[in-house]
Design an enzyme around this catalytic site. Structure first.
Site, mmCIF file in Angstrom:
data_model
loop_
_atom_site.group_PDB
_atom_site.id
_atom_site.type_symbol
_atom_site.label_atom_id
_atom_site.label_comp_id
_atom_site.label_asym_id
_atom_site.label_seq_id
_atom_site.Cartn_x
_atom_site.Cartn_y
_atom_site.Cartn_z
ATOM 1 N N HIS A 267 0.944 -1.236 -0.157
ATOM 2 C CA HIS A 267 0.164 0.004 -0.013
ATOM 3 C C HIS A 267 1.049 1.335 -0.031
ATOM 4 C CE1 HIS A 267 -3.397 2.407 0.528
ATOM 5 N NE2 HIS A 267 -3.812 2.118 1.862
ATOM 6 N N HIS A 306 -2.245 -2.125 -9.830
ATOM 7 C CA HIS A 306 -3.458 -1.468 -8.813
ATOM 8 C C HIS A 306 -4.558 -2.370 -8.959
ATOM 9 C CE1 HIS A 306 -5.875 1.492 -7.052
ATOM 10 N NE2 HIS A 306 -4.992 2.014 -6.543
ATOM 11 N N ASP A 362 2.571 5.858 -7.045
ATOM 12 C CA ASP A 362 4.044 5.828 -5.968
ATOM 13 C C ASP A 362 5.193 5.429 -6.792
ATOM 14 O OD1 ASP A 362 3.055 6.295 -3.566
ATOM 15 O OD2 ASP A 362 2.207 4.407 -3.095
HETATM 16 N N1 ACO Z 1 4.908 -6.815 -10.344
HETATM 17 C C1 ACO Z 1 4.823 -7.762 -11.031
HETATM 18 N N2 ACO Z 1 3.554 -8.748 -10.861
HETATM 19 C C2 ACO Z 1 2.565 -8.098 -10.579
HETATM 20 C C3 ACO Z 1 2.378 -7.017 -9.946
HETATM 21 C C4 ACO Z 1 3.905 -6.205 -9.702
HETATM 22 N N3 ACO Z 1 3.805 -4.980 -9.086
HETATM 23 N N4 ACO Z 1 1.377 -6.367 -9.590
HETATM 24 C C5 ACO Z 1 0.636 -7.600 -9.808
HETATM 25 N N5 ACO Z 1 1.388 -8.453 -10.467
HETATM 26 C C6 ACO Z 1 0.890 -9.806 -11.141
HETATM 27 C C7 ACO Z 1 0.347 -10.901 -9.959
HETATM 28 O O1 ACO Z 1 1.656 -11.589 -9.856
HETATM 29 C C8 ACO Z 1 -0.602 -11.370 -10.566
HETATM 30 O O2 ACO Z 1 0.034 -12.206 -11.491
HETATM 31 P P1 ACO Z 1 -0.678 -13.977 -12.055
HETATM 32 O O3 ACO Z 1 -2.088 -13.586 -12.372
HETATM 33 O O4 ACO Z 1 0.234 -14.529 -12.875
HETATM 34 O O5 ACO Z 1 -0.825 -14.548 -10.749
HETATM 35 C C9 ACO Z 1 -1.382 -10.578 -11.476
HETATM 36 O O6 ACO Z 1 -0.313 -9.491 -11.705
HETATM 37 C C10 ACO Z 1 -2.604 -9.983 -10.524
HETATM 38 O O7 ACO Z 1 -1.912 -9.316 -9.325
HETATM 39 P P2 ACO Z 1 -2.655 -9.475 -7.892
HETATM 40 O O8 ACO Z 1 -1.866 -9.695 -6.840
HETATM 41 O O9 ACO Z 1 -3.911 -10.532 -7.986
HETATM 42 O O10 ACO Z 1 -3.391 -8.096 -8.005
HETATM 43 P P3 ACO Z 1 -3.852 -7.113 -6.743
HETATM 44 O O11 ACO Z 1 -5.220 -6.392 -7.397
HETATM 45 O O12 ACO Z 1 -4.480 -8.348 -5.737
HETATM 46 O O13 ACO Z 1 -2.705 -6.354 -5.988
HETATM 47 C C11 ACO Z 1 -1.467 -4.536 -5.973
HETATM 48 C C12 ACO Z 1 -2.630 -4.913 -6.447
HETATM 49 C C13 ACO Z 1 -1.063 -4.974 -4.346
HETATM 50 C C14 ACO Z 1 -1.271 -3.054 -5.957
HETATM 51 C C15 ACO Z 1 -0.286 -5.340 -6.666
HETATM 52 O O14 ACO Z 1 -0.363 -4.694 -8.076
HETATM 53 C C16 ACO Z 1 1.364 -4.866 -6.222
HETATM 54 O O15 ACO Z 1 1.587 -5.614 -5.488
HETATM 55 N N6 ACO Z 1 1.764 -3.881 -6.763
HETATM 56 C C17 ACO Z 1 3.179 -3.547 -6.296
HETATM 57 C C18 ACO Z 1 2.956 -2.671 -5.163
HETATM 58 C C19 ACO Z 1 2.554 -1.589 -5.145
HETATM 59 O O16 ACO Z 1 3.009 -0.676 -6.222
HETATM 60 N N7 ACO Z 1 1.500 -1.037 -4.407
HETATM 61 C C20 ACO Z 1 1.029 0.293 -4.518
HETATM 62 C C21 ACO Z 1 -0.313 0.348 -4.715
HETATM 63 S S1 ACO Z 1 -1.043 2.050 -5.095
HETATM 64 C C22 ACO Z 1 -1.162 2.461 -3.602
HETATM 65 O O17 ACO Z 1 -1.532 1.753 -2.718
HETATM 66 C C23 ACO Z 1 -0.910 3.783 -3.447
#
Ligand code: ACO
Length: 428
Positions: A267, A306, A362
């Site tokens: 987050h 996201h 971010d």
């Molecule tokens: N890097 C690589 N792969 C990713 C990323 C990433 N940043 N984000 C998602 N994925 C992949 C997952 O591994 C998954 O792949 P799969 O389908 O092969 O298993 C797919 O994309 C879907 O991802 P989920 O984790 O199911 O997506 P979710 O909606 O639960 O997560 C999140 C969203 C937490 C923001 C995620 O994209 C992430 O971890 N990003 C990196 C951290 C980040 O930047 N957070 C800030 C969010 S914005 C905020 O809070 C202001």
């Protein structure tokens, strides 16, 4: 016209049910009538991480994740970032309408009146270790404010709630600045009520020996970043504030729960994690290997992806413009080159494209905060300052919503059935 209902057949019993559809949703409690046998409690919906569950009605923030739209109380984020001040945005979120000049002046004066914290809060902060993470300090100190303002428990009194919300908006920058000074071993700088909200915060962080030359471009850039972070409907930290607030605890405790949720790297902690990731990559020539690692499931590309935005994050677009203004003043952040190249490669890569992973708010904010002189572990504190108006607007809305009760999800129990207690001496 077709009726707004959903008709479902329970194939276990052959019975048919018609459920009303309101605002594109069915009520999960309507499923309780779908019962296979006496006493089974009826059907529940299962939705870990709330992927498809609306937890409230809200009139505060609108997001269309597919079209990259974000509006506070109907006003596009682009327009607020262009013209509004942070306190004006906070007023809008809290009160529902943009303030008139008189209302804004009154709100600014009210906030200014409450910027000081009790000297014991300073002593409390002094007790943290020299290397304490500022988010840990912020969450502890904001939670502790509930002990300084026991009247905050009177959450049924609208006037009292208003006072506590003003106290939070006024005092969080002071606590955040004290946490900044603490980590550098510098004496705390008291609020200056001749300065505006952002100017006062920047002065409390950077003043040395009674002097600080404010840079108006950097101050406005910080203000825009805070506006971009001010609310984001039912994200993890806001849900935490609503959920904890639903127990009718005081707002300082509820907001400290929000700060705790924001602290996590998935987050608000992502801005800090992005910088650590850029440091780890070190050079553009290492990017392809890093991307391969991520694709192989070793770590994530921080600042990408996201839950809601699946085309682009409108805040990320605006932040890139802020970055240009800031780097013009401070010189280029050497990590920018790595970030831009990382973004370019990721946006062409089938792994990221097919999963609709784009830079989020971010990805670039940390580079800007660093250029402004804030250390990496402080970035999430700045996010918290920005998000505060959203948390307390949503807290207020939650408490005033007659449909809400204490938040208490259900579960699917997967543990053992009943079994007799085994005395210690007789265990394997
Ligand atoms: N890097 C690589 N792969 C990713 C990323 C990433 N940043 N984000 C998602 N994925 C992949 C997952 O591994 C998954 O792949 P799969 O389908 O092969 O298993 C797919 O994309 C879907 O991802 P989920 O984790 O199911 O997506 P979710 O909606 O639960 O997560 C999140 C969203 C937490 C923001 C995620 O994209 C992430 O971890 N990003 C990196 C951290 C980040 O930047 N957070 C800030 C969010 S914005 C905020 O809070 C202001």
């Amino acid at each position: 016209m077709a009726e707004d209902t959903l008709t479902v057949t329970d194939n276990r019993t052959g019975r048919e049910y018609t459920l009303p559809i309101t605002d594109g949703t069915i009520h999960a409690t309507d499923l309780r009538q779908v019962s296979a046998e006496e006493g089974d409690g009826g059907l529940m919906s299962y939705d870990p991480a709330y992927l498809n569950t609306a937890s409230c009605r809200s009139a505060i923030t609108f997001i269309d994740g597919d079209r990259g739209i974000l509006r506070y109380r109907g006003y596009p984020i682009e327009q607020l970032a262009e013209d509004a001040t942070f306190l004006e945005t906070a007023y809008l979120l809290l009160e529902g309408e943009l303030p008139t000049a008189t209302q804004l002046q009154a709100f600014e004066d009210e906030v200014r009146y409450h910027t000081y914290v009790h000297v014991n809060v300073q002593k409390f902060l002094e007790g943290f270790r020299y290397d304490a993470h500022p988010m840990g300090m912020l969450l502890g100190a904001v939670g502790a404010l509930s002990t300084f303002y026991p009247d905050a428990k009177e959450i049924g009194d609208a006037e009292n709630r208003h006072l506590q919300r003003v106290r939070l908006v006024a005092k969080m920058p002071t606590i955040a600045a004290f946490a900044f000074r603490h980590s550098r071993g510098l004496p705390y700088v008291l609020p200056r009520n001749d300065l505006d909200y952002i100017g006062n915060f920047v002065n409390m962080t950077f003043e040395i020996g009674g002097r600080h030359e404010p840079n108006p471009v950097l101050q406005r850039s910080l203000e825009i970043l805070l506006i971009l972070h001010a609310d984001h409907e039912q994200n993890c930290s806001t849900s935490a504030v609503r959920s904890v607030g639903s127990s009718q605890v005081d707002p300082f405790s509820a907001v400290s729960a929000g700060i705790a949720a924001l602290y996590g790297p998935l987050h608000g902690g992502a801005n800090e994690a992005v910088l650590r990731m850029l440091d780890e990559i070190g050079d553009t020539k290492n990017i392809p290997a890093f991307i391969e690692q991520v694709k192989a499931g070793h770590g994530r590309l921080m600042g990408f992806g996201h839950r809601v935005y699946k085309s682009y994050d409108p805040r990320a677009k605006l932040i890139k413009r802020v970055a240009d203004d800031v780097f013009e003043q401070t010189g280029l952040n050497p990590k920018l080159e790595i970030a831009l190249e990382l973004e370019r490669i990721a946006l062409e890569d089938e792994y990221f494209v097919s999963r609709k992973l784009y830079p989020n708010v971010d990805f670039y904010s940390g580079l800007i905060y660093q250029a402004m002189g804030y250390p990496t572990d402080y970035f999430t504190v700045l996010f918290a300052l920005g998000r505060l108006p959203g948390w307390i607007s949503q807290w207020e809305e939650h408490l005033s919503d007659p449909e809400q009760k204490i938040s208490r999800p259900r579960q699917i129990y997967t543990g053992e059935g009943e079994r007799p207690y085994v005395p210690r001496a007789r265990r394997g």
